[in-house]
Design a protein around this motif. Sequence first.
Motif, mmCIF file in Angstrom:
data_model
loop_
_atom_site.group_PDB
_atom_site.id
_atom_site.type_symbol
_atom_site.label_atom_id
_atom_site.label_comp_id
_atom_site.label_asym_id
_atom_site.label_seq_id
_atom_site.Cartn_x
_atom_site.Cartn_y
_atom_site.Cartn_z
ATOM 1 N N GLU A 87 -9.686 -16.070 36.465
ATOM 2 C CA GLU A 87 -9.692 -15.900 38.072
ATOM 3 C C GLU A 87 -10.958 -17.015 38.391
ATOM 4 O OE1 GLU A 87 -7.720 -15.099 40.532
ATOM 5 O OE2 GLU A 87 -6.321 -14.339 38.845
ATOM 6 N N MET A 88 -11.851 -16.683 37.580
ATOM 7 C CA MET A 88 -13.041 -17.594 37.699
ATOM 8 C C MET A 88 -12.723 -19.019 37.334
ATOM 9 S SD MET A 88 -16.120 -17.617 38.503
ATOM 10 C CE MET A 88 -16.657 -15.937 38.466
ATOM 11 N N LEU A 89 -11.680 -19.557 36.639
ATOM 12 C CA LEU A 89 -11.454 -20.789 36.365
ATOM 13 C C LEU A 89 -10.561 -21.571 37.206
ATOM 14 C CD1 LEU A 89 -10.167 -20.666 32.537
ATOM 15 C CD2 LEU A 89 -12.255 -21.614 33.257
ATOM 16 N N LYS A 90 -9.651 -20.533 38.025
ATOM 17 C CA LYS A 90 -9.108 -20.814 39.209
ATOM 18 C C LYS A 90 -9.916 -21.371 40.342
ATOM 19 C CE LYS A 90 -4.931 -18.238 38.253
ATOM 20 N NZ LYS A 90 -4.143 -17.060 38.616
ATOM 21 N N ARG A 91 -11.102 -20.587 40.507
ATOM 22 C CA ARG A 91 -11.992 -21.054 41.484
ATOM 23 C C ARG A 91 -12.916 -22.430 41.092
ATOM 24 N NH1 ARG A 91 -12.872 -15.239 41.953
ATOM 25 N NH2 ARG A 91 -14.876 -15.441 41.251
ATOM 26 N N HIS A 92 -13.050 -22.314 39.951
ATOM 27 C CA HIS A 92 -14.093 -23.543 39.552
ATOM 28 C C HIS A 92 -13.416 -24.587 38.516
ATOM 29 C CE1 HIS A 92 -17.875 -21.486 40.670
ATOM 30 N NE2 HIS A 92 -17.301 -20.489 40.307
ATOM 31 N N LYS A 93 -12.717 -25.358 39.538
ATOM 32 C CA LYS A 93 -11.918 -26.267 38.798
ATOM 33 C C LYS A 93 -12.625 -27.133 37.904
ATOM 34 C CE LYS A 93 -8.200 -25.344 41.489
ATOM 35 N NZ LYS A 93 -7.420 -24.242 40.953
ATOM 36 N N ASP A 94 -13.883 -27.464 37.953
ATOM 37 C CA ASP A 94 -14.755 -28.207 37.218
ATOM 38 C C ASP A 94 -15.024 -27.644 35.933
ATOM 39 O OD1 ASP A 94 -16.360 -26.370 38.523
ATOM 40 O OD2 ASP A 94 -18.066 -27.511 38.192
ATOM 41 N N LEU A 95 -14.741 -26.526 35.604
ATOM 42 C CA LEU A 95 -15.026 -26.085 34.265
ATOM 43 C C LEU A 95 -13.947 -26.176 33.332
ATOM 44 C CD1 LEU A 95 -16.017 -22.036 34.956
ATOM 45 C CD2 LEU A 95 -17.191 -23.822 34.045
ATOM 46 N N ASN A 96 -14.398 -26.694 32.087
ATOM 47 C CA ASN A 96 -13.534 -27.378 31.163
ATOM 48 C C ASN A 96 -13.562 -26.007 30.026
ATOM 49 O OD1 ASN A 96 -12.883 -30.118 32.013
ATOM 50 N ND2 ASN A 96 -14.970 -30.408 31.274
ATOM 51 N N ALA A 97 -12.603 -25.256 30.231
ATOM 52 C CA ALA A 97 -12.708 -23.925 29.317
ATOM 53 C C ALA A 97 -11.297 -23.672 28.513
ATOM 54 C CB ALA A 97 -12.713 -22.957 30.239
ATOM 55 N N PHE A 98 -11.400 -23.158 27.499
ATOM 56 C CA PHE A 98 -10.369 -22.708 26.493
ATOM 57 C C PHE A 98 -10.571 -21.357 26.165
ATOM 58 C CE2 PHE A 98 -8.959 -22.387 21.947
ATOM 59 C CZ PHE A 98 -7.655 -22.515 22.402
ATOM 60 N N ILE A 99 -10.046 -20.279 26.386
ATOM 61 C CA ILE A 99 -10.151 -19.040 26.339
ATOM 62 C C ILE A 99 -9.088 -18.082 25.380
ATOM 63 C CG2 ILE A 99 -10.381 -16.828 27.515
ATOM 64 C CD1 ILE A 99 -10.993 -18.387 30.105
ATOM 65 N N VAL A 100 -9.402 -17.493 24.450
ATOM 66 C CA VAL A 100 -8.428 -16.705 23.710
ATOM 67 C C VAL A 100 -8.540 -15.464 23.494
ATOM 68 C CG1 VAL A 100 -7.661 -16.786 21.294
ATOM 69 C CG2 VAL A 100 -8.295 -18.767 21.989
ATOM 70 N N ASP A 101 -7.469 -14.485 23.626
ATOM 71 C CA ASP A 101 -7.622 -13.185 23.692
ATOM 72 C C ASP A 101 -8.046 -12.700 22.430
ATOM 73 O OD1 ASP A 101 -5.197 -13.310 22.526
ATOM 74 O OD2 ASP A 101 -4.177 -11.657 23.524
#
Length: 144
Positions: A101-115
């Motif tokens: 949800e945070m990634l959806k709000r902060h489009k400037d974040l370049n993120a890769f998340i793994v469960d």
Amino acid sequence: MALLGQSTAGRKWRVGVQRPDAERGTTMAVIEGKDESIITSGAYERKIESEGKRYGHILSVKTGEPVGTDIGSVTIVDADGAKADGWCTALFAMGTQKAVEMLKRHKDLNAFIVDDQLKRAWVSKSLADRVTLLENSITITVVD
């Protein structure tokens, strides 16, 4: 990891993302970049184990105890290494639902998340074309 310029071959640097459940140097993805930092947070290196349970080094601000999270690792790519480090830790502590949800709000974040089960991964749209997933067992979702 701070990436300065490009490789001697004139290409972007290729940085491996550690597989959280394997020996050091086991790569599950590769991220390309130049002139930026690539920072990863997880509980797989700085940890202790007691009575068969693993406790990571990232602590909850509410309890002071290691956070319970369903994230295996978070990688952030940014020109500002301190900013990337802060976001990594924060997203890791949030768990997947809040982190996505945070990634959806902060489009400037370049993120890769793994469960933590290594079954699902999320990558921000801004980073998607620079991530190569090396694990067929992980389903990746681009967060728009």
